[in-house]
Design an enzyme around this catalytic site. Structure first.
Site, mmCIF file in Angstrom:
data_model
loop_
_atom_site.group_PDB
_atom_site.id
_atom_site.type_symbol
_atom_site.label_atom_id
_atom_site.label_comp_id
_atom_site.label_asym_id
_atom_site.label_seq_id
_atom_site.Cartn_x
_atom_site.Cartn_y
_atom_site.Cartn_z
ATOM 1 N N HIS A 18 37.354 44.675 -20.609
ATOM 2 C CA HIS A 18 37.315 43.401 -19.878
ATOM 3 C C HIS A 18 36.012 42.665 -20.185
ATOM 4 C CE1 HIS A 18 34.610 45.158 -16.945
ATOM 5 N NE2 HIS A 18 35.503 46.043 -16.536
ATOM 6 N N HIS A 21 32.638 44.516 -19.925
ATOM 7 C CA HIS A 21 32.262 45.311 -21.104
ATOM 8 C C HIS A 21 31.819 44.381 -22.242
ATOM 9 C CE1 HIS A 21 35.749 47.862 -19.390
ATOM 10 N NE2 HIS A 21 34.641 48.475 -19.037
ATOM 11 N N CYS A 126 33.537 60.847 -5.946
ATOM 12 C CA CYS A 126 34.469 59.742 -6.212
ATOM 13 C C CYS A 126 34.905 59.849 -7.671
ATOM 14 C CB CYS A 126 33.818 58.388 -5.961
ATOM 15 S SG CYS A 126 34.858 57.027 -6.533
ATOM 16 N N CYS A 143 34.557 54.718 -0.936
ATOM 17 C CA CYS A 143 33.654 54.271 -1.995
ATOM 18 C C CYS A 143 33.653 52.736 -1.994
ATOM 19 C CB CYS A 143 34.157 54.788 -3.347
ATOM 20 S SG CYS A 143 33.433 53.899 -4.744
ATOM 21 N N LYS A 302 33.578 43.296 -7.718
ATOM 22 C CA LYS A 302 33.388 43.945 -9.001
ATOM 23 C C LYS A 302 34.724 43.897 -9.764
ATOM 24 C CE LYS A 302 32.027 48.442 -10.830
ATOM 25 N NZ LYS A 302 31.468 49.751 -10.552
ATOM 26 N N LYS A 305 39.900 47.805 -13.445
ATOM 27 C CA LYS A 305 41.353 47.939 -13.580
ATOM 28 C C LYS A 305 41.949 48.364 -12.244
ATOM 29 C CE LYS A 305 43.336 51.064 -16.359
ATOM 30 N NZ LYS A 305 43.663 51.736 -17.623
HETATM 31 N N1 MSP Z 1 31.259 55.649 -19.449
HETATM 32 C C1 MSP Z 1 30.218 55.165 -18.618
HETATM 33 C C2 MSP Z 1 28.967 54.883 -19.426
HETATM 34 C C3 MSP Z 1 28.411 56.031 -20.172
HETATM 35 S S1 MSP Z 1 27.060 55.555 -21.135
HETATM 36 C C4 MSP Z 1 26.351 56.952 -21.568
HETATM 37 C C5 MSP Z 1 30.658 53.886 -17.946
HETATM 38 N N2 MSP Z 1 31.641 53.228 -18.550
HETATM 39 S S2 MSP Z 1 32.274 51.860 -18.039
HETATM 40 O O1 MSP Z 1 33.447 51.668 -18.874
HETATM 41 O O2 MSP Z 1 32.460 51.835 -16.641
HETATM 42 O O3 MSP Z 1 31.267 50.779 -18.476
HETATM 43 C C6 MSP Z 1 30.155 50.452 -17.706
HETATM 44 C C7 MSP Z 1 29.424 49.313 -18.354
HETATM 45 O O4 MSP Z 1 30.328 48.234 -18.614
HETATM 46 C C8 MSP Z 1 28.346 48.662 -17.494
HETATM 47 O O5 MSP Z 1 27.131 49.305 -17.495
HETATM 48 C C9 MSP Z 1 28.256 47.327 -18.178
HETATM 49 O O6 MSP Z 1 27.604 47.492 -19.395
HETATM 50 C C10 MSP Z 1 29.700 46.993 -18.412
HETATM 51 N N3 MSP Z 1 30.318 46.376 -17.238
HETATM 52 C C11 MSP Z 1 31.405 46.844 -16.580
HETATM 53 N N4 MSP Z 1 31.733 45.962 -15.607
HETATM 54 C C12 MSP Z 1 30.868 44.940 -15.602
HETATM 55 C C13 MSP Z 1 30.774 43.738 -14.898
HETATM 56 N N5 MSP Z 1 31.636 43.407 -13.958
HETATM 57 N N6 MSP Z 1 29.773 42.885 -15.210
HETATM 58 C C14 MSP Z 1 28.886 43.152 -16.220
HETATM 59 N N7 MSP Z 1 28.960 44.283 -16.906
HETATM 60 C C15 MSP Z 1 29.849 45.243 -16.573
HETATM 61 O O7 MSP Z 1 30.069 53.519 -16.950
#
Ligand code: MSP
Length: 512
Positions: A18, A21, A126, A143, A302, A305
């Site tokens: 999304h 990411h 969680c 959570c 936030k 999915k």
């Molecule tokens: N798999 C772990 C990370 C491991 S790194 C050693 C994880 N994955 S995640 O798919 O949840 O991705 C988290 C990251 O996605 C966040 O730190 C950020 O970089 C990005 N984001 C996810 N949602 C976001 C927003 N709503 N806004 C901005 N960035 C966000 O955590």
């Protein structure tokens, strides 16, 4: 040549990519492009995080074994990044043999260094976050991010002596003069981390007895490694630590320590504290810099999915095109803070900054060059004092990118474009033409030069657009070749006498 190693987090393989990411990944791409074009040797790593109970459950629901499931879904992130012109150097998957080997080697090292012991863990877990939550973090027993009740958990686990690193970490994070200083940005986030560290630091459980989809502990195969420890190690497995530690010639030593780990604030603690300590325990250097950006929220929530409120990168690309998507996403609000995002605001910015400001400059200038000079770029008239200095507006562009101030870098581009549009109004080339005034040559020459300089800077955010503009100007040098000097404030390419080709509007207005 300086080396620069930049990373994004590795994303959960069963998530749908999304724009959250995409935000981090585009930021890493923009930084990597800037570094490459200014003469650095760059390694940009991204990838997918593929172990843990969430993946196991998702695979079961699809009737697949976990590995086949990962193989099937892991390409969704790769595709998303290709569609956004993300130029990564390596895509790491935590189910790759080289990664698994690296995790085993490091865990064994830390175990041998007596930094791991056996204990009992009790807590609230969680699965959505893949982490333990404190009672105080819950809202109505649930959570706050996933709106589900965590599970009670009690089991015999292996623990990492995280507490032993508290003082060292405080020193490394707070003292910029330390040789292995860990820069945490923005400063408010660094202070949060230091504040938490000052309150104390507890050891953490790093294995699970009930999660079978994971890497078995090398010293107790009945348990698997906690997915977060496994995932963090991607930053060294992705730069070839396993082969290096076995005596092979790899580039690990060249790249490590990482120059910049990018992520959102949600996972800063894991990186600043747990990751840095794991590295120290294994006798490796901590990362040089960790930058935690803000969160995109949609109606204050936030994006995820499980909450069903995601916008995918391809939806933005479809609506605005790839370059505009990259630009709009990355410069919507300052990188370090949170912000809400809306389609209305994106359309508004697309129309004003790209369709109007940039589009008009290109269209008016190329039309005039064609009409007044048959498309051949004229030579300026010596000593007529007419000058359009866009470098003046762009003099902090590089510094802004180094500081991850993408919105400021974009603002300076807009100012350079604004100044050029104002120059057209002030010099009124149509009047000079009507009066047969020779200064018309300088005006058109200066405008084309300004557009060339703007496109060199623009390519960092919008590579395709910049290439199209460059091609239409017909300049002899390659865009990449002039970048180093031009990004440093020098216009080192010849312009006069070249035939331009007019192009269709690059950013047609969006009316809805
Ligand atoms: N798999 C772990 C990370 C491991 S790194 C050693 C994880 N994955 S995640 O798919 O949840 O991705 C988290 C990251 O996605 C966040 O730190 C950020 O970089 C990005 N984001 C996810 N949602 C976001 C927003 N709503 N806004 C901005 N960035 C966000 O955590």
């Amino acid at each position: 040549m300086t080396k620069k190693y930049v990373t994004t987090p590795i994303y959960y393989v069963n998530d749908t990519p999304h724009i959250g990411h995409a935000y981090t990944t585009t930021a890493a791409d923009v930084l990597a492009r800037y570094w490459r074009l200014t003469g650095n040797e760059v390694f940009f790593l991204t990838g997918t995080d593929e172990h843990g109970s969430k993946v196991e459950t998702a695979a079961k629901q699809r009737g697949l074994d976990s590995k086949s499931f990962c193989d099937e879904v892991s390409s969704s992130f790769r595709r998303a990044w290709e569609n956004l012109d993300i130029n990564f150097d390596r895509f790491i998957r935590t189910t790759e043999p080289a990664h698994i080997k690296c995790v085993e080697i490091i865990l064994r090292k830390i175990f041998d260094a007596k930094q791991i012991y056996k204990g009992v863990y009790e807590g609230l877990y969680c699965t959505g976050c893949e982490k333990f939550l404190a009672e105080a973090e819950l809202i109505d027993g649930k959570c706050p991010d996933h709106r589900t009740a965590p599970e009670s958990y009690r089991e015999e686990n292996y623990f990492f002596k995280l507490s032993a690193f508290r003082e060292k970490l405080i020193k490394l994070i707070s003292d910029a003069g330390e040789p292995d200083h860990i820069e945490i940005s923005p400063p408010a986030r660094r202070n949060e981390i230091l504040g938490k560290l000052n309150l104390g630091l507890e050891d953490i459980s790093i294995s699970r007895s009930k999660v079978s989809w994971g890497i078995p502990l090398p010293f107790d195969k009945s348990q698997t490694i906690y997915v977060w420890v496994d995932a963090l190690l991607n930053y060294i497995s992705g730069s070839d630590y396993a082969a290096f530690s076995e005596g092979e010639k790899t580039e690990f030593e060249k790249w490590w320590p990482a120059d910049c780990h990018l992520m959102a604030k949600d996972i800063l603690w894991f990186h600043a504290v747990i990751w840095s300590s794991l590295l120290l325990a294994a006798g490796l250097k901590p990362p040089k810099k960790i930058f935690a950006h803000g969160f995109f929220t949609l109606n204050g929530q936030k994006m995820s999915k499980s909450l069903g409120n995601i916008i995918t990168p391809s939806e933005i690309v479809e609506r605005f095109g790839v370059d505009a998507a990259r630009y709009l996403l990355l410069t919507v609000f300052p990188f370090g803070v949170d912000g809400d995002i809306s389609w209305e605001e994106m359309v508004k910015r697309y129309n004003s900054e790209l369709a109007n400001n940039l589009g008009n400059l290109l269209n008016r200038t190329l039309t005039m060059a064609e009409k007044y000079f048959n498309g051949i770029i004229p030579s300026p008239v010596e000593g007529d004092g007419i000058k359009l200095d866009v470098f003046e507006k762009l003099n902090k562009f590089g510094q802004n990118l180094e500081n991850l101030e993408f919105h400021l870098a974009a603002a300076s581009l807009q100012q350079a474009i604004d100044a050029s549009n104002r120059f057209i109004q002030e010099k009124a080339p149509w009047a000079l033409y009507a009066a047969n005034d020779v200064r018309l040559k300088t005006v058109i020459y200066e405008l084309i030069k300004a557009i060339a300089i703007i496109s060199v800077h623009l390519q960092i955010f919008m590579p395709r657009t910049a290439r199209t503009i460059w091609k239409s100007l017909g300049l002899k040098e390659k865009l990449e070749d002039v970048s180093k000097f031009c990004l440093g404030g020098k216009c080192d390419f010849a312009i006069s006498g070249i035939q331009i080709n007019k192009i269709e509007p690059l950013f047609p207005r969006i009316n809805k």
